[in-house]
Design an enzyme around this catalytic site. Sequence first.
Site: not given
Ligand code: AP5
Length: 221
Positions: A13, A88, A127, A160
């Site tokens: 994403k 979410r 990552r 991370r």
């Molecule tokens: P990446 O693009 O970083 O993936 P992502 O879907 O953004 O994954 P995240 O782990 O950031 O999502 P998340 O939703 O768990 O975390 P967030 O920060 O929002 O890609 C991942 C890896 O794959 C990278 O290394 C990339 O290079 C690679 N890649 C990408 N595309 C690829 C492909 N096609 N092929 C191969 N490799 C590829 O949330 C973190 C925490 O914050 C949550 O756990 C929660 O505690 C809190 N939080 C955030 N938002 C909320 C909310 N709305 N409500 C409550 N808690 C929240």
Amino acid sequence: MRVIMLGPPGAGKGTQASRISQRYDIPHISTGDMFRANLKQGTALGQEARQYMDAGELVPDDLVVRMVDDRLSWDDAQDGWDLDGFPRTIGQAEALDELLEEHDTPIDVVLRFAVDDDEVVERLSGRRVCRECGEIYHVHANPPTEEGVCDACGGELYQRDDDQEEVIRTRLASYVEDTEPLEQFYAERGLLRDVEAVGDIDDVTDRTLAVLADIEEPPPR
Ligand code: AP5
């Protein structure tokens, strides 16, 4: 263009949102990045969010909604945005509906990125993220030119804290329980569009932009 990115952790994403944001000149609003920025700055919000993030659990809705409400009021978000990681939960989605209704700024599309659990663990354990600008890399799929150094700004790359296998499994479980119901929520509104998220990153971008171009098409006369 107002876009929501939906999909499990590691679905890509953030990677794709940053490209959409450049293409459409709209802000990439990632609630995860906002919490991490607060953590880095040592704010009360960051301290409060930390315990949930470290455990792979969701931060309570009221904290997230307040933060997003404020961010959507900024000047750069008046003509569109790309929301990554929000909403979410159904509660967050309903709160977002209320906010958008007040400003008469409806969502254009919800993009769903699907990948299986093993791919998620592989992606997240490889990552690396820039401490300075947040650029996302992968040790195999998208490595930086120089190991440990961001191509975009020269910042240090780090892993991370929540990209450890045990925490990743908790995040995946939370996705299924709390976030997957949003797929039906948005499908019922005719907003949900699938993007095949496996394969080369540039190919996923092409597919993503094709979906967005498609919804931009004027309706047939
Ligand atoms: P990446 O693009 O970083 O993936 P992502 O879907 O953004 O994954 P995240 O782990 O950031 O999502 P998340 O939703 O768990 O975390 P967030 O920060 O929002 O890609 C991942 C890896 O794959 C990278 O290394 C990339 O290079 C690679 N890649 C990408 N595309 C690829 C492909 N096609 N092929 C191969 N490799 C590829 O949330 C973190 C925490 O914050 C949550 O756990 C929660 O505690 C809190 N939080 C955030 N938002 C909320 C909310 N709305 N409500 C409550 N808690 C929240």
